[in-house]
Structure formats: structure tokens, C-alpha cells
Design a protein around this motif. Sequence first.
Motif, PDB file in Angstrom:
ATOM      1  N   PHE A 257       0.851  -1.205   0.000  1.00 15.05           N
ATOM      2  CA  PHE A 257       0.000   0.000   0.000  1.00 15.05           C
ATOM      3  C   PHE A 257       0.878   1.243   0.000  1.00 15.05           C
ATOM      4  O   PHE A 257       2.091   1.154   0.201  1.00 15.05           O
ATOM      5  N   ARG A 258       0.246   2.370  -0.278  1.00 12.30           N
ATOM      6  CA  ARG A 258       0.947   3.658  -0.172  1.00 12.30           C
ATOM      7  C   ARG A 258       0.601   4.301   1.155  1.00 12.30           C
ATOM      8  O   ARG A 258      -0.503   4.149   1.648  1.00 12.30           O
ATOM      9  N   LEU A 259       1.554   5.053   1.706  1.00 10.31           N
ATOM     10  CA  LEU A 259       1.258   5.750   2.956  1.00 10.31           C
ATOM     11  C   LEU A 259       0.150   6.763   2.735  1.00 10.31           C
ATOM     12  O   LEU A 259       0.080   7.399   1.680  1.00 10.31           O
ATOM     13  N   ALA A 262      -1.590  11.518   6.000  1.00 14.37           N
ATOM     14  CA  ALA A 262      -1.290  11.737   7.415  1.00 14.37           C
ATOM     15  C   ALA A 262      -0.051  10.946   7.830  1.00 14.37           C
ATOM     16  O   ALA A 262       0.793  11.437   8.587  1.00 14.37           O
ATOM     17  N   GLN A 263       0.070   9.738   7.305  1.00 10.42           N
ATOM     18  CA  GLN A 263       1.259   8.945   7.635  1.00 10.42           C
ATOM     19  C   GLN A 263       2.518   9.613   7.083  1.00 10.42           C
ATOM     20  O   GLN A 263       3.546   9.667   7.758  1.00 10.42           O
ATOM     21  N   GLN A 264       2.414  10.149   5.871  1.00 17.32           N
ATOM     22  CA  GLN A 264       3.576  10.837   5.302  1.00 17.32           C
ATOM     23  C   GLN A 264       3.966  12.035   6.148  1.00 17.32           C
ATOM     24  O   GLN A 264       5.147  12.276   6.397  1.00 17.32           O
ATOM     25  N   VAL A 288      -7.102   3.613  16.378  1.00  9.89           N
ATOM     26  CA  VAL A 288      -6.918   2.195  16.094  1.00  9.89           C
ATOM     27  C   VAL A 288      -6.926   1.974  14.585  1.00  9.89           C
ATOM     28  O   VAL A 288      -7.824   2.449  13.899  1.00  9.89           O
ATOM     29  N   GLY A 289      -5.948   1.269  14.090  1.00  5.96           N
ATOM     30  CA  GLY A 289      -5.936   0.929  12.674  1.00  5.96           C
ATOM     31  C   GLY A 289      -5.445   2.033  11.756  1.00  5.96           C
ATOM     32  O   GLY A 289      -5.514   1.915  10.535  1.00  5.96           O
ATOM     33  N   SER A 290      -4.951   3.119  12.314  1.00  2.39           N
ATOM     34  CA  SER A 290      -4.528   4.237  11.467  1.00  2.39           C
ATOM     35  C   SER A 290      -3.157   3.966  10.837  1.00  2.39           C
ATOM     36  O   SER A 290      -2.731   4.705   9.957  1.00  2.39           O
ATOM     37  N   GLY A 291      -2.486   2.933  11.292  1.00  2.00           N
ATOM     38  CA  GLY A 291      -1.233   2.556  10.642  1.00  2.00           C
ATOM     39  C   GLY A 291       0.002   3.149  11.290  1.00  2.00           C
ATOM     40  O   GLY A 291       0.844   3.746  10.619  1.00  2.00           O
ATOM     41  N   LYS A 292       0.132   2.944  12.574  1.00  2.00           N
ATOM     42  CA  LYS A 292       1.304   3.461  13.277  1.00  2.00           C
ATOM     43  C   LYS A 292       2.515   2.534  13.107  1.00  2.00           C
ATOM     44  O   LYS A 292       3.655   2.983  13.115  1.00  2.00           O
ATOM     45  N   THR A 293       2.216   1.235  12.944  1.00  2.00           N
ATOM     46  CA  THR A 293       3.322   0.281  12.932  1.00  2.00           C
ATOM     47  C   THR A 293       4.302   0.551  11.795  1.00  2.00           C
ATOM     48  O   THR A 293       5.515   0.464  11.977  1.00  2.00           O
ATOM     49  N   VAL A 294       3.775   0.889  10.648  1.00  2.00           N
ATOM     50  CA  VAL A 294       4.666   1.083   9.510  1.00  2.00           C
ATOM     51  C   VAL A 294       5.548   2.319   9.741  1.00  2.00           C
ATOM     52  O   VAL A 294       6.707   2.360   9.327  1.00  2.00           O
ATOM     53  N   GLY A 470     -10.306   2.327   2.155  1.00  2.00           N
ATOM     54  CA  GLY A 470     -10.860   0.985   2.031  1.00  2.00           C
ATOM     55  C   GLY A 470     -11.415   0.436   3.326  1.00  2.00           C
ATOM     56  O   GLY A 470     -11.845  -0.704   3.373  1.00  2.00           O
ATOM     57  N   ARG A 471     -11.378   1.229   4.387  1.00  2.00           N
ATOM     58  CA  ARG A 471     -11.995   0.749   5.624  1.00  2.00           C
ATOM     59  C   ARG A 471     -13.498   0.974   5.532  1.00  2.00           C
ATOM     60  O   ARG A 471     -13.948   1.982   4.990  1.00  2.00           O
ATOM     61  N   THR A 472     -14.250   0.038   6.068  1.00  2.00           N
ATOM     62  CA  THR A 472     -15.693   0.242   6.057  1.00  2.00           C
ATOM     63  C   THR A 472     -16.142   0.698   7.436  1.00  2.00           C
ATOM     64  O   THR A 472     -15.673   0.184   8.442  1.00  2.00           O
ATOM     65  N   VAL A 572      -4.670  -6.913  17.457  1.00  2.00           N
ATOM     66  CA  VAL A 572      -5.085  -7.987  16.570  1.00  2.00           C
ATOM     67  C   VAL A 572      -5.580  -7.397  15.257  1.00  2.00           C
ATOM     68  O   VAL A 572      -6.367  -6.481  15.234  1.00  2.00           O
ATOM     69  N   ASP A 573      -5.093  -7.962  14.176  1.00  2.00           N
ATOM     70  CA  ASP A 573      -5.402  -7.406  12.872  1.00  2.00           C
ATOM     71  C   ASP A 573      -5.856  -8.518  11.943  1.00  2.00           C
ATOM     72  O   ASP A 573      -5.049  -9.206  11.337  1.00  2.00           O
ATOM     73  N   VAL A 574      -7.164  -8.734  11.886  1.00  2.00           N
ATOM     74  CA  VAL A 574      -7.709  -9.783  11.034  1.00  2.00           C
ATOM     75  C   VAL A 574      -8.822  -9.182  10.170  1.00  2.00           C
ATOM     76  O   VAL A 574      -9.966  -9.079  10.603  1.00  2.00           O
TER      77      VAL A 574
HETATM   78  P1  ADP Z   1      -2.407   0.866  14.493  1.00  2.00           P
HETATM   79  O1  ADP Z   1      -2.212   2.309  14.253  1.00  2.00           O
HETATM   80  O2  ADP Z   1      -3.705   0.565  15.188  1.00  2.00           O
HETATM   81  O3  ADP Z   1      -1.220   0.232  15.184  1.00  2.00           O
HETATM   82  P2  ADP Z   1      -1.588  -0.815  12.328  1.00  2.00           P
HETATM   83  O4  ADP Z   1      -0.245  -0.230  12.176  1.00  2.00           O
HETATM   84  O5  ADP Z   1      -1.689  -2.131  12.993  1.00  2.00           O
HETATM   85  O6  ADP Z   1      -2.541   0.221  13.049  1.00  2.00           O
HETATM   86  O7  ADP Z   1      -2.268  -0.854  10.902  1.00  2.00           O
HETATM   87  C1  ADP Z   1      -3.505  -1.453  10.705  1.00  2.00           C
HETATM   88  C2  ADP Z   1      -3.538  -2.168   9.367  1.00  2.00           C
HETATM   89  O8  ADP Z   1      -3.525  -1.229   8.308  1.00  2.00           O
HETATM   90  C3  ADP Z   1      -2.337  -3.046   9.136  1.00  2.00           C
HETATM   91  O9  ADP Z   1      -2.770  -4.221   8.486  1.00  2.00           O
HETATM   92  C4  ADP Z   1      -1.462  -2.232   8.223  1.00  2.00           C
HETATM   93  O10 ADP Z   1      -0.619  -3.020   7.451  1.00  2.00           O
HETATM   94  C5  ADP Z   1      -2.483  -1.499   7.378  1.00  2.00           C
HETATM   95  N1  ADP Z   1      -2.032  -0.224   6.827  1.00  2.00           N
HETATM   96  C6  ADP Z   1      -1.203   0.668   7.407  1.00  2.00           C
HETATM   97  N2  ADP Z   1      -1.037   1.758   6.619  1.00  2.00           N
HETATM   98  C7  ADP Z   1      -1.801   1.559   5.532  1.00  2.00           C
HETATM   99  C8  ADP Z   1      -2.054   2.329   4.342  1.00  2.00           C
HETATM  100  N3  ADP Z   1      -1.511   3.515   4.147  1.00  2.00           N
HETATM  101  N4  ADP Z   1      -2.890   1.798   3.431  1.00  2.00           N
HETATM  102  C9  ADP Z   1      -3.465   0.598   3.620  1.00  2.00           C
HETATM  103  N5  ADP Z   1      -3.260  -0.173   4.718  1.00  2.00           N
HETATM  104  C10 ADP Z   1      -2.436   0.291   5.662  1.00  2.00           C
END
Ligand code: ADP
Length: 707
Positions: A257-259, A262-264, A288-294, A470-472, A572-574
Motif C-alpha cells: 500500500f501507499r502511505l 497523514a502517515q507521510q 486504532v488501525g490508522s497505521g502506526k506500525t509502519v 478501504g476501511r468500512t 489484533v489485525d484480522v
Molecule cells: P495501528 O495504528 O492501530 O497500530 P496498524 O499499524 O496495525 O494500526 O495498521 C492497521 C492495518 O492497516 C495493518 O494491516 C497495516 O498493514 C495497514 N495499513 C497501514 N497503513 C496503511 C495504508 N496507508 N494503506 C493501507 N493499509 C495500511
Amino acid sequence: MADKPAIPGAGSAVAEKLERLGLRREADLVFHLPLRYEDETRLTTIRDALPGVPAQFEVEVISCEVAYRPRRQLVAKVRDDSGMLVLRFLNFYPSQQKALQAGARLRVFGEVRGGFFGSEIIHPRFHAVHESEPLPQGLTPVYPTTAGLGQATLRKLIDRALEHVPLDDTLPEDLRRRLTLPELAASVRTLHHPPPDISLEQLETRGHPAWRRVAFDELLAQQLSLRRAHALRRQRGAPVLAPGGRLCDALLAQLPFRLTGAQQRVWREIAADIEAPHPMQRLLQGDVGSGKTVIAALAMLRAVDNGYQAALMAPTEILAEQHYRKLSQWLQPLGLEVAWLSGSQKKRERSAWLEKVGAGDTALVVGTHALIEEGVEFANLGLAIVDEQHRFGVKQRLALKRKGMGADARRAAPSASSPPVGGSEPTLRAWGANTVPHQLTMSATPIPRTLAMSYYADLDVSVIDELPPGRTPVLTKLVSDTRREEVIARVRDACAAGRQAYWVCPLIEESEALQLKTAQETFEHLTAELPGLRIGLVHGRLKAEEKAAVMAAFVANEVQLLVATTVIEVGVDVPNATLMVIEHAERFGLAQLHQLRGRVGRGSFDSACILLYAQPLGETARARLKIIFENSDGFEISRQDLHLRGPGEFIGARQSGLPMLRYADLEDSALVEQARTAAEELLRGDPVIVRSHLERWLGGRGDLLGA
Ligand code: ADP
Ligand code: MG
């Protein structure tokens, strides 16, 4: 300085009680402000007293005795020209008994109620008076106190302090005028001794300008102390983690995926911080789910690109393991190995990793707090990331804090930059004298803005305020637990359609054993109700590998319904899971509910969160459920939560050592903002003012400034 007899007029017994109120110096007394006021400017006759309305009487004691039924108590009969009254003390001191001897003249203040033997007042305040002693001219302050410390004593000490303690303004005149704040001395005197013509309502609702002045000064002290701690930490050195390496780009190129924008943005903020030769002190917030891990992964790679190690610590095994798997999955293709340290791992495995980490053979380390235990030595740690740090227990947090800096760094550090006031976040072991790793804290519990601006003023904050595409949206339903059968049917349908579901068992705070039992029973019950469904159970008492096995089965859709205690709250990410059922949702906090709900809606399927509740609902529980039902934005939920609960619990979750604001109200965001701006101004140009203001507000609590 702290050792000289701090409060003149207070013997050691009184001093000890004052200490319990946080009052150590005479100067502290001046800022011990009334809780409320009583109107003792008038007398009421006993006959005219209205039940439940506080009033003052002037009486003579007829008799006084200790009664023993139904329990030991002091009972005095008193009278005035209009009638008789009983004063009743369920707890009393010999001194009170003495003062209540027959014939004594008293002024008595309290609420009269109808007792079995006629009108009475329980625990009235009273003092002896001479015939024709004039009534007070102004309202009488009532101070917060502690057992065994009477209002009269407090009042005397405070009045004395008001005579001695200089109250000259620490605010420069122009600043004070600009903010239209009254002078400090006048404000403090007004609050202790309101003049007769003042509006009692303005005083009691704290809308009076005098309160505003005090609140401002308190906020200013907080800002000065936290911002200064921030500045001091910045004086330390940290490795320069420069851009230009290949790993970050390699990761970005390989992500599916692309950042998001906000992530950028937050990545730019973090990258700029760690490129500087001073330690980053940043909090990364994102729902939650905003993508902090990356983002964490990118920062870690930046460290590796520059020849340093990076560590990521999470509060639970499940969460840490999730990170470990994710990072391994992303980074192994780049030829990087990730070390894993957890409390439950085999000694052999652990020491093998420790050796590699100590030798610098492994650059990336993920783990639980096992990461900061004795015996963990990094070769050259350049970046430490802590995820969900609010979930670390108080004990762990203290341990983390003590770990604070490596012994080397502590010894070499000039005392001025000793570990920060209040707001420090855990630091991992430093790798060189007076040099600390960069620090990033991540949190999915959004902190309302004013709170972030005040209690978190020692951290820079980045916010991911956008969810990946793509989140619902998750449909939230409130369902009475009498309709449990329907909910079970819904689980059956979801799983029949190929989706998966979570079933979260009730939180039972009083007893972990009971919680476990309930989870077990729920599991058995659902297994009986849903034959043919593959159901798993996960709870806090499972061994780490058992937990991991169940989670892995759920990820692989071998388990369709996961029955869980709150251990699944984070991490948990399912994406295939579309249904979240929370039992006894009324027992959960808002942040928890929001986190749990965030586990679904991660894929492209319609998702729902069902909050089962049991009647009758208390008022707060009802308010909470309404908030979670009506809102999906974590920040808004958090803001309303702050409104509901006050800052105490947010802060409690952060750190116990932080001084609570006593007078300032965080709902007054304008005032918080003004204090922040003023603090920045003063820190830039007025060290003397900064020092005297902090001395006035925090000097008595040396631990805040010195710790
Ligand atoms: P949190 O901020 O809650 O820690 P995560 O880092 O676990 O969130 O990210 C939630 C999910 O979204 C993961 O499966 C991650 O790979 C995915 N994700 C993160 N950034 C993006 C993005 N820019 N586009 C699509 N999916 C993403
Ligand atoms: Mg996360």
C-alpha cells in the motif's frame, strides 16, 4: 532548604497533617484555597431554622455527655431564646468535649435536621464566643482538610501565612494586562477572604476573575515545568539518524500500500526529529488501525541505515508478537533479522538473542518489557519505541522509569539534565555518556487537545488523523442482553458467509479468577449453541505459546469465532473479522470500547459491533454507551470521555508522579492556550521569572523539580 521548620505555628502533629495535604512550606498554605464558603455573617434562631439549609446559631450549652447507644457518641443539648437543639458527634476529640461544657456560649454552624429527639445537627462546626462578639464581615472560607485537622487551625495558619508570604506578581505587568488578569496578591486575598459584597455564585462556580488568575498561574507553572524538562532533555546528545540510506525506500517500495497523507506527514515530523543531534521526545497518536506500525518500522530502519540499533516494546505478549511478526514479514525480504525478547521465552533462546543484541549483530529488537530487564545490553541503541505505553502497569512504568537512562549516562549527565520532571516516558538503556536514544511513544488512545497541551507539554505530538482507504464504517448496535439469542444467530450467519467474529467476555475488575471462569463458561455455552462452528478461546492465563497458537488459528481462519477476554483489545489485525460482540459493554471504559470496536471494519466487508448490555444501566454507563453509539471518531470520544471523567484517569494512566491541576479546568482551552504561549515567552527571555514562578508553585514538592 526543605529541612528547616517549614511552617511556623505548626507543631509536628499538625505539620504531619499538613503534609498529607501537600502543604510543606508556609508559601504552600497561601495557595491552599477554599473549597467553598459559608455565610456566618448572620444568625438564625433555632425556631426559624429550615431543614437542610446551612445556618448559624448562637447558643448556650445545657448539657453534654457521651452516650453509648447505638454507638459511642458525644451529645450536647443547647438552646437559644427560641428553642432547643441537639449537637451530635459520632467522632470527637477530648478538646471538643471540653469546649462543650454546660454554660459555654457557642456559635454553631450546620444543617439542622429533624431527629428522633427533636432538631439536631450532626457534626456541626462550632466555636466559643464571648457575649456580644461581632459577627464576621465577610464569607467564611471552608478549606479542604484531612482527618484531625480542624478548619479553625487551618484558617489560623493560612491567615498567618497570608501576612508573611510575599505575594508579589511573577507575571510581568504587560503580560498580565494583556491577558486581563487581576493581580495575584489581590486575587489570593479575595479568595481566602471574600469581601461581603462579592457574588457568592461567581466564587463557588469559580467564574470569578480571582479564580481565573490562580488557575492561570497554576497552568503556567505546569507549562514552565514540563517545557523546561523538554528543553533540558533536548540539551542531551542523541545519534544523528540521517536520511539517504537504502532501507526506508526499500520498505516503502515493497509495501502492498501507499502511505496515507497523514502517515507521510508524521513520518516527515519524526524523520526531522531523529536527524537532529538531540533526542526526539515524541508521542505518535493515531486511532486504532490508522497505521502506526509502519511508521515505527520506517523510523527503525532509519536507525539501522545509520548503523544504530532500534527497539520496539509493547505491553502485552500478543501485541509484541503481532509487531514481531509484522516487522519480520516486512524486513526479512530486506535481509534484516528481528530479535525477539519476551518474558515467557526459553532461557536458551533468550540468551542467544541477548548475545546478538549485546554484540550488535542484530539491529532490530522487538519485545515486551522483558526488553528492559536486567541483563539486556544494547550495543548501540539509537531509537526506542514504546507502543501503547499507557497499558503498562504502574509498577512496570516505575521500573521503566528507573531504567530511565543507562548508569553511564546517569553518572556523566550534568545534574541540570537529570531525568525530567513528571512527564518522562520510559527510555531504554543509553549507549554512551550523556547520550540517549531517540524516543517515540505510540498511543491509540487519543488524548484530547487541551490535555495534550497541558499534561503532555513535555512531549512533541504527531497525530495520524486519517485512516487508510478501504476501511468500512462499523455499524454499532446497542442490544439488551435479553436478546442474546438473536446475537448468537447473527454470529452464525456471519461465519456461514465466510466471515469471522469476536466475542468479548465481560470485564470483571474485582476478580481475575471470576473473569476467567466467565470466559470459560461463555466459551462452553457458545460451543453448545453453535455446533459446527470452529471456536477458540483466548485469555490472560494461557501460556504464551497457547495464546499464540489460538491467535494464529484465528488469523488463518481455522478458528471462526474467537471468544476472548480483553486481551485482544490491542494489536489484533484480522481483516476478515466483521463482527464484534461485547458482553456487558456497560462495564467497559470508552477507550476500551473504542479499541475493541476498531478490531473490525478492517476489510472491505460490512462490519458490525454489538454492545450487549444488562439492565438497569447506571447514569454514567448510559452516558458512555450513548457516546460510543453516536461517535466513531476516537478524538471526539476521548473529548467526551474527558468531560465525563475529568483528567484524573487519563493522567493516572500516564504517570502517577505528575502534579494534578487543582484549580485550572481543562475545559477552558483558551486559558490553557494562553498559559502555553506565556510559558514559551518567559522561557525564552525571563529565567528569573521562570525560577520564581516555579519555586512558588512547585518548590514545596521538590520531587517534581528534582526527581
Ligand atoms: P495501528 O495504528 O492501530 O497500530 P496498524 O499499524 O496495525 O494500526 O495498521 C492497521 C492495518 O492497516 C495493518 O494491516 C497495516 O498493514 C495497514 N495499513 C497501514 N497503513 C496503511 C495504508 N496507508 N494503506 C493501507 N493499509 C495500511
Ligand atoms: Mg498498533
